[in-house]
Design a protein around this motif. Structure first.
Motif, short mmCIF file in Angstrom:
data_model
loop_
_atom_site.label_atom_id
_atom_site.label_comp_id
_atom_site.label_asym_id
_atom_site.label_seq_id
_atom_site.Cartn_x
_atom_site.Cartn_y
_atom_site.Cartn_z
N LEU A 20 0.94 -1.25 0.05
CA LEU A 20 -0.06 -0.02 -0.12
C LEU A 20 0.87 1.17 -0.14
O LEU A 20 1.69 1.40 0.82
N SER A 21 0.53 2.14 -0.84
CA SER A 21 1.19 3.62 -0.81
C SER A 21 0.14 4.49 -1.54
O SER A 21 -0.65 4.00 -2.24
N THR A 44 -0.80 -3.91 4.88
CA THR A 44 0.27 -3.12 5.01
C THR A 44 0.94 -3.43 6.41
O THR A 44 0.47 -3.97 7.25
N ASN A 45 2.04 -2.65 6.65
CA ASN A 45 2.82 -2.78 7.87
C ASN A 45 3.78 -1.91 7.96
O ASN A 45 4.03 -0.98 6.86
N PHE A 49 4.78 1.08 4.94
CA PHE A 49 4.97 2.62 5.05
C PHE A 49 6.15 3.26 5.22
O PHE A 49 6.36 4.20 4.73
N GLN A 50 7.14 2.70 5.72
CA GLN A 50 8.51 3.29 5.70
C GLN A 50 8.81 3.51 4.09
O GLN A 50 9.42 4.58 3.94
N LYS A 51 8.79 2.28 3.51
CA LYS A 51 9.04 2.62 2.00
C LYS A 51 8.32 3.55 1.38
O LYS A 51 8.74 4.53 0.57
N ALA A 52 7.05 3.85 1.64
CA ALA A 52 6.00 4.43 1.02
C ALA A 52 6.42 5.90 1.23
O ALA A 52 6.61 6.99 0.50
N ASP A 82 -3.78 6.93 4.09
CA ASP A 82 -3.72 5.89 3.10
C ASP A 82 -4.73 4.69 3.45
O ASP A 82 -5.28 4.19 2.16
N VAL A 83 -4.81 4.25 4.37
CA VAL A 83 -5.73 3.31 4.75
C VAL A 83 -6.94 3.37 4.51
O VAL A 83 -7.78 2.79 4.08
#
Length: 101
Positions: A20-21, A44-45, A49-52, A82-83
């Protein structure tokens, strides 16, 4: 829909995306995966989210709106946005499956 993902879905497997991003949401990529690849959910985890969040651009406007808040609040606001947006995209699928997917 691709033949392979359609066969997978027809066999009773729910196809979920683990990525998810905001970029995926805003670009229409998530909607495209739903329409053309039989994706019925997304996970997601913190690592996702860190990557996004490391992407330049997609989160800039909301960060400006948040102003000077602590890091924990900023991350919570960014990720819940985002969620929330993803759940809106998947709402029709959830309703069609009686919220199984």
């Amino acid at each position: 829909m691709t033949e392979a993902t359609q066969r997978t879905s027809d066999s009773g497997v729910s196809i979920w995306l683990d990525d998810l991003s905001r970029t995926r949401i805003e670009s229409g990529s998530l909607q495209d995966l739903i329409a053309n690849k039989n994706v019925v959910g997304v996970t997601t985890n913190p690592s996702i989210f860190q990557k996004a969040l490391s992407q330049v651009g997609p989160y800039d406007a909301q960060l400006k709106e948040l102003g000077k808040v602590d890091v924990e609040t900023a991350i919570r606001e960014l990720t819940t946005t985002d969620v929330r947006n993803a759940t809106d995209i998947f709402r029709e699928i959830a309703e069609k499956t009686d919220f199984v997917d």
